[in-house]
Enzyme design. Sequence first.
Site, PDB file in Angstrom:
ATOM      1  N   ARG A 121     -76.881 -46.830   1.801  1.00 34.47           N
ATOM      2  CA  ARG A 121     -77.117 -45.421   1.435  1.00 34.47           C
ATOM      3  C   ARG A 121     -78.568 -45.011   1.639  1.00 34.47           C
ATOM      4  O   ARG A 121     -78.870 -43.923   2.111  1.00 34.47           O
ATOM      5  CB  ARG A 121     -76.723 -45.201  -0.027  1.00 34.47           C
ATOM      6  CG  ARG A 121     -75.278 -44.790  -0.193  1.00 34.47           C
ATOM      7  CD  ARG A 121     -74.915 -44.601  -1.645  1.00 34.47           C
ATOM      8  NE  ARG A 121     -73.668 -43.863  -1.782  1.00 34.47           N
ATOM      9  CZ  ARG A 121     -72.459 -44.333  -1.520  1.00 34.47           C
ATOM     10  NH1 ARG A 121     -72.319 -45.568  -1.071  1.00 34.47           N
ATOM     11  NH2 ARG A 121     -71.383 -43.582  -1.674  1.00 34.47           N
TER      12      ARG A 121
ATOM     13  N   HIS B 289     -75.338 -49.609   7.119  1.00 39.28           N
ATOM     14  CA  HIS B 289     -74.538 -48.686   6.303  1.00 39.28           C
ATOM     15  C   HIS B 289     -75.207 -48.278   4.998  1.00 39.28           C
ATOM     16  O   HIS B 289     -74.741 -47.381   4.329  1.00 39.28           O
ATOM     17  CB  HIS B 289     -73.175 -49.296   5.976  1.00 39.28           C
ATOM     18  CG  HIS B 289     -73.261 -50.430   4.976  1.00 39.28           C
ATOM     19  ND1 HIS B 289     -73.597 -51.702   5.350  1.00 39.28           N
ATOM     20  CD2 HIS B 289     -73.083 -50.471   3.641  1.00 39.28           C
ATOM     21  CE1 HIS B 289     -73.603 -52.481   4.280  1.00 39.28           C
ATOM     22  NE2 HIS B 289     -73.306 -51.761   3.224  1.00 39.28           N
TER      23      HIS B 289
ATOM     24  N   ASP C  83     -71.791 -56.053  -6.480  1.00 38.97           N
ATOM     25  CA  ASP C  83     -72.578 -54.949  -7.024  1.00 38.97           C
ATOM     26  C   ASP C  83     -72.114 -53.572  -6.569  1.00 38.97           C
ATOM     27  O   ASP C  83     -72.885 -52.615  -6.553  1.00 38.97           O
ATOM     28  CB  ASP C  83     -74.036 -55.145  -6.591  1.00 38.97           C
ATOM     29  CG  ASP C  83     -74.144 -55.444  -5.106  1.00 38.97           C
ATOM     30  OD1 ASP C  83     -73.254 -55.016  -4.360  1.00 38.97           O
ATOM     31  OD2 ASP C  83     -75.120 -56.110  -4.687  1.00 38.97           O
TER      32      ASP C  83
ATOM     33  N   HIS D 295     -69.614 -48.934  10.895  1.00 39.45           N
ATOM     34  CA  HIS D 295     -68.997 -48.781   9.566  1.00 39.45           C
ATOM     35  C   HIS D 295     -68.100 -47.544   9.591  1.00 39.45           C
ATOM     36  O   HIS D 295     -68.368 -46.589  10.328  1.00 39.45           O
ATOM     37  CB  HIS D 295     -70.133 -48.617   8.551  1.00 39.45           C
ATOM     38  CG  HIS D 295     -69.692 -48.701   7.116  1.00 39.45           C
ATOM     39  ND1 HIS D 295     -69.115 -47.647   6.461  1.00 39.45           N
ATOM     40  CD2 HIS D 295     -69.769 -49.702   6.201  1.00 39.45           C
ATOM     41  CE1 HIS D 295     -68.858 -47.994   5.206  1.00 39.45           C
ATOM     42  NE2 HIS D 295     -69.246 -49.243   5.025  1.00 39.45           N
TER      43      HIS D 295
ATOM     44  N   GLU E 145     -76.673 -50.405  -5.791  1.00 36.97           N
ATOM     45  CA  GLU E 145     -76.237 -51.785  -6.058  1.00 36.97           C
ATOM     46  C   GLU E 145     -77.116 -52.517  -7.077  1.00 36.97           C
ATOM     47  O   GLU E 145     -76.620 -53.280  -7.902  1.00 36.97           O
ATOM     48  CB  GLU E 145     -76.172 -52.581  -4.745  1.00 36.97           C
ATOM     49  CG  GLU E 145     -75.047 -52.147  -3.803  1.00 36.97           C
ATOM     50  CD  GLU E 145     -75.384 -50.935  -2.944  1.00 36.97           C
ATOM     51  OE1 GLU E 145     -76.533 -50.422  -3.037  1.00 36.97           O
ATOM     52  OE2 GLU E 145     -74.508 -50.500  -2.182  1.00 36.97           O
TER      53      GLU E 145
ATOM     54  N   GLU F  10     -71.027 -63.915  -7.850  1.00 33.83           N
ATOM     55  CA  GLU F  10     -72.275 -63.547  -7.158  1.00 33.83           C
ATOM     56  C   GLU F  10     -73.219 -62.818  -8.126  1.00 33.83           C
ATOM     57  O   GLU F  10     -73.680 -61.692  -7.870  1.00 33.83           O
ATOM     58  CB  GLU F  10     -72.007 -62.694  -5.910  1.00 33.83           C
ATOM     59  CG  GLU F  10     -73.184 -62.637  -4.946  1.00 33.83           C
ATOM     60  CD  GLU F  10     -72.939 -61.684  -3.760  1.00 33.83           C
ATOM     61  OE1 GLU F  10     -72.927 -60.464  -3.953  1.00 33.83           O
ATOM     62  OE2 GLU F  10     -72.770 -62.182  -2.643  1.00 33.83           O
TER      63      GLU F  10
HETATM   64  C1  UD1 Z   1     -69.839 -49.604  -0.261  1.00 39.15           C
HETATM   65  C2  UD1 Z   1     -70.649 -50.181  -1.411  1.00 39.15           C
HETATM   66  C3  UD1 Z   1     -71.777 -51.053  -0.872  1.00 39.15           C
HETATM   67  C4  UD1 Z   1     -71.262 -52.073   0.113  1.00 39.15           C
HETATM   68  C5  UD1 Z   1     -70.435 -51.387   1.190  1.00 39.15           C
HETATM   69  C6  UD1 Z   1     -69.819 -52.397   2.099  1.00 39.15           C
HETATM   70  C7  UD1 Z   1     -70.880 -48.773  -3.410  1.00 39.15           C
HETATM   71  C8  UD1 Z   1     -71.641 -47.708  -4.050  1.00 39.15           C
HETATM   72  N1  UD1 Z   1     -71.265 -49.114  -2.170  1.00 39.15           N
HETATM   73  O1  UD1 Z   1     -70.690 -48.719   0.465  1.00 39.15           O
HETATM   74  O2  UD1 Z   1     -72.408 -51.719  -1.956  1.00 39.15           O
HETATM   75  O3  UD1 Z   1     -72.360 -52.704   0.708  1.00 39.15           O
HETATM   76  O4  UD1 Z   1     -69.380 -50.638   0.575  1.00 39.15           O
HETATM   77  O5  UD1 Z   1     -69.366 -51.822   3.278  1.00 39.15           O
HETATM   78  O6  UD1 Z   1     -69.951 -49.290  -3.977  1.00 39.15           O
HETATM   79  N2  UD1 Z   1     -65.038 -44.817   4.335  1.00 39.15           N
HETATM   80  C9  UD1 Z   1     -63.927 -44.609   5.108  1.00 39.15           C
HETATM   81  N3  UD1 Z   1     -63.036 -45.661   5.257  1.00 39.15           N
HETATM   82  C10 UD1 Z   1     -63.215 -46.892   4.666  1.00 39.15           C
HETATM   83  C11 UD1 Z   1     -64.385 -47.062   3.897  1.00 39.15           C
HETATM   84  C12 UD1 Z   1     -65.270 -46.021   3.740  1.00 39.15           C
HETATM   85  O7  UD1 Z   1     -63.709 -43.534   5.628  1.00 39.15           O
HETATM   86  O8  UD1 Z   1     -62.390 -47.812   4.847  1.00 39.15           O
HETATM   87  C13 UD1 Z   1     -65.981 -43.692   4.111  1.00 39.15           C
HETATM   88  C14 UD1 Z   1     -65.688 -43.038   2.754  1.00 39.15           C
HETATM   89  O9  UD1 Z   1     -64.857 -41.956   2.868  1.00 39.15           O
HETATM   90  C15 UD1 Z   1     -67.037 -42.606   2.262  1.00 39.15           C
HETATM   91  C16 UD1 Z   1     -68.000 -43.460   3.022  1.00 39.15           C
HETATM   92  O10 UD1 Z   1     -67.293 -44.193   3.998  1.00 39.15           O
HETATM   93  O11 UD1 Z   1     -67.310 -41.281   2.548  1.00 39.15           O
HETATM   94  C17 UD1 Z   1     -68.758 -44.364   2.118  1.00 39.15           C
HETATM   95  O12 UD1 Z   1     -67.884 -45.230   1.413  1.00 39.15           O
HETATM   96  P1  UD1 Z   1     -68.292 -45.812  -0.030  1.00 39.15           P
HETATM   97  O13 UD1 Z   1     -67.260 -46.812  -0.447  1.00 39.15           O
HETATM   98  O14 UD1 Z   1     -68.619 -44.724  -0.961  1.00 39.15           O
HETATM   99  O15 UD1 Z   1     -69.667 -46.529   0.243  1.00 39.15           O
HETATM  100  P2  UD1 Z   1     -70.120 -47.566   1.360  1.00 39.15           P
HETATM  101  O16 UD1 Z   1     -71.296 -46.998   2.065  1.00 39.15           O
HETATM  102  O17 UD1 Z   1     -68.956 -48.009   2.150  1.00 39.15           O
HETATM  103  N1  UDP Z   2     -67.840 -57.534   8.628  1.00 33.77           N
HETATM  104  C1  UDP Z   2     -66.572 -57.460   9.215  1.00 33.77           C
HETATM  105  N2  UDP Z   2     -66.386 -56.577  10.257  1.00 33.77           N
HETATM  106  C2  UDP Z   2     -67.381 -55.778  10.723  1.00 33.77           C
HETATM  107  C3  UDP Z   2     -68.661 -55.852  10.102  1.00 33.77           C
HETATM  108  C4  UDP Z   2     -68.843 -56.741   9.059  1.00 33.77           C
HETATM  109  O1  UDP Z   2     -65.650 -58.179   8.822  1.00 33.77           O
HETATM  110  O2  UDP Z   2     -67.148 -55.007  11.667  1.00 33.77           O
HETATM  111  C5  UDP Z   2     -68.030 -58.466   7.496  1.00 33.77           C
HETATM  112  C6  UDP Z   2     -69.249 -59.363   7.570  1.00 33.77           C
HETATM  113  O3  UDP Z   2     -68.932 -60.583   8.216  1.00 33.77           O
HETATM  114  C7  UDP Z   2     -69.612 -59.567   6.105  1.00 33.77           C
HETATM  115  C8  UDP Z   2     -69.142 -58.301   5.446  1.00 33.77           C
HETATM  116  O4  UDP Z   2     -68.263 -57.658   6.361  1.00 33.77           O
HETATM  117  O5  UDP Z   2     -68.886 -60.643   5.517  1.00 33.77           O
HETATM  118  C9  UDP Z   2     -70.323 -57.430   5.125  1.00 33.77           C
HETATM  119  O6  UDP Z   2     -69.878 -56.172   4.778  1.00 33.77           O
HETATM  120  P1  UDP Z   2     -70.854 -54.945   4.694  1.00 33.77           P
HETATM  121  O7  UDP Z   2     -72.009 -55.142   5.610  1.00 33.77           O
HETATM  122  O8  UDP Z   2     -70.001 -53.738   4.884  1.00 33.77           O
HETATM  123  O9  UDP Z   2     -71.297 -54.969   3.162  1.00 33.77           O
HETATM  124  P2  UDP Z   2     -72.464 -55.720   2.351  1.00 33.77           P
HETATM  125  O10 UDP Z   2     -72.340 -57.173   2.587  1.00 33.77           O
HETATM  126  O11 UDP Z   2     -73.757 -55.145   2.803  1.00 33.77           O
HETATM  127  O12 UDP Z   2     -72.177 -55.333   0.951  1.00 33.77           O
END
Ligand code: UD1
Ligand code: UDP
Length: 378
Positions: free
Chosen positions: A215, A213, A100, A246, A136, A122
């Site tokens: 939003r 993490h 999602d 995160h 999501e 999923e």
């Molecule tokens: C995203 C997904 C969320 C998922 C999560 C898993 C969307 C809208 N959200 O949220 O569903 O649960 O990933 O972790 O798709 N960033 C970094 N480095 C990285 C990753 C992220 O710096 O490797 C920073 C980005 O610059 C950004 C922020 O984290 O500013 C948020 O990243 P984003 O992918 O927009 O949303 P997540 O909160 O990670």
């Molecule tokens: N995870 C990981 N390293 C971490 C934290 C989480 O590999 O430091 C894994 C965790 O085991 C799970 C997935 O990341 O499989 C969950 O990711 P996240 O919580 O970012 O996203 P969500 O599942 O909420 O979309």
Amino acid sequence: MGQTPPLVMPVYGTRPEAIKMAPIVKELEASASLQSFVTVTGQHRAMLDQVNMLFGIVPDHDLNIFQPGQGLVAILTRTLDGLDKLFTVNRPRVVLVQGDTTTSMAAALAAFNHAIPVVHVEAGLRSGNPWSPYPEEGNRKLISQIASLHLAPTEASRRNLLRENIADKNIVVTGNTVIDALLGAVEKPLPFRDPALEQLASAGRRILLLTTHRRENQGGAMRGVGRALARLAARNPDLAIVLPAHANPVVREALLPALNGFPNVLVTDPLPYGEFCRLLSISYLVLTDSGGIQEEAPSLGVPVLVLRENTERPEAVAAGTARLVGTDEARIEAEVTSLLDDQRRYRQMAGSTNPYGDGRAARRSVEAVQRLVEEISG
Ligand code: UD1
Ligand code: UDP
């Protein structure tokens, strides 16, 4: 000369999508009758690459859309644009999206606009609230509207789809591929690269694992979680609190100020999946708003307190392993304290069974994809 097998394109972009798609990619690689072409968007960068590396997946194409501080519309438009170009030169028979995220929704939309059938891995998770989790819940409902095949992880998710008039013949219950990934990861526990974690693992102290993490929790709610954890750290010096933070700087800014300076709080960078699974398996308790961790913890017998008011994963709550506690500071403190002190209650939660599958979800998923490809190839 034999014919080239039909091209199947998994598209993913974030850490959890990569973890849950990896078992399917591996299964596709082993298939003689399907050819896979892995495309990543790079919505996450380091956190995505970490997972691909662990599973030995080298993407065939990388849209490389990552920008620090990226907004949802930027992720959406850059993915649409990148896939639009890719599909004109490399047209797959079907596109696979997972979950999602904005990557998943954008990839489904791009495929739909090229009249390429979408397989939703999923499918059918619903919280019933479009603002939680945001975005999501909206993303997954949009994908359900345009997908041709819905791979539901559980019977409950299948029922959600039926309620929205998705045809039964287009739904297959597979289990969740996260269990396939998890079982592989815990089979061979990896050493922690951080010596502080290795030390903790051998010390035998109770570990409270924290991840957050979402939003809708960013800002005030996350600051409150930080304060609650700081009080728990002060009151329970023998408890080790570990926070693999995160990559999002917004998360660190909200949580870390309250937790600074406690000798029993360890903050790390995002852990490689194998190390995270090992940490989860040796944890006493998890506090999280993560979706994937709610699914993994029951397999390892680790109770989960969910930092949300609702969940699209009611199975773990029904099984007794997970409990919704929201983000109220006093409630978090009380719930954690109760599980630290009340061993009977703790054992009840830790003893529940995993409702998310048997580790063979990827096999079932690829079999269903194979049937779809045969059907559309006539
Ligand atoms: C995203 C997904 C969320 C998922 C999560 C898993 C969307 C809208 N959200 O949220 O569903 O649960 O990933 O972790 O798709 N960033 C970094 N480095 C990285 C990753 C992220 O710096 O490797 C920073 C980005 O610059 C950004 C922020 O984290 O500013 C948020 O990243 P984003 O992918 O927009 O949303 P997540 O909160 O990670
Ligand atoms: N995870 C990981 N390293 C971490 C934290 C989480 O590999 O430091 C894994 C965790 O085991 C799970 C997935 O990341 O499989 C969950 O990711 P996240 O919580 O970012 O996203 P969500 O599942 O909420 O979309």
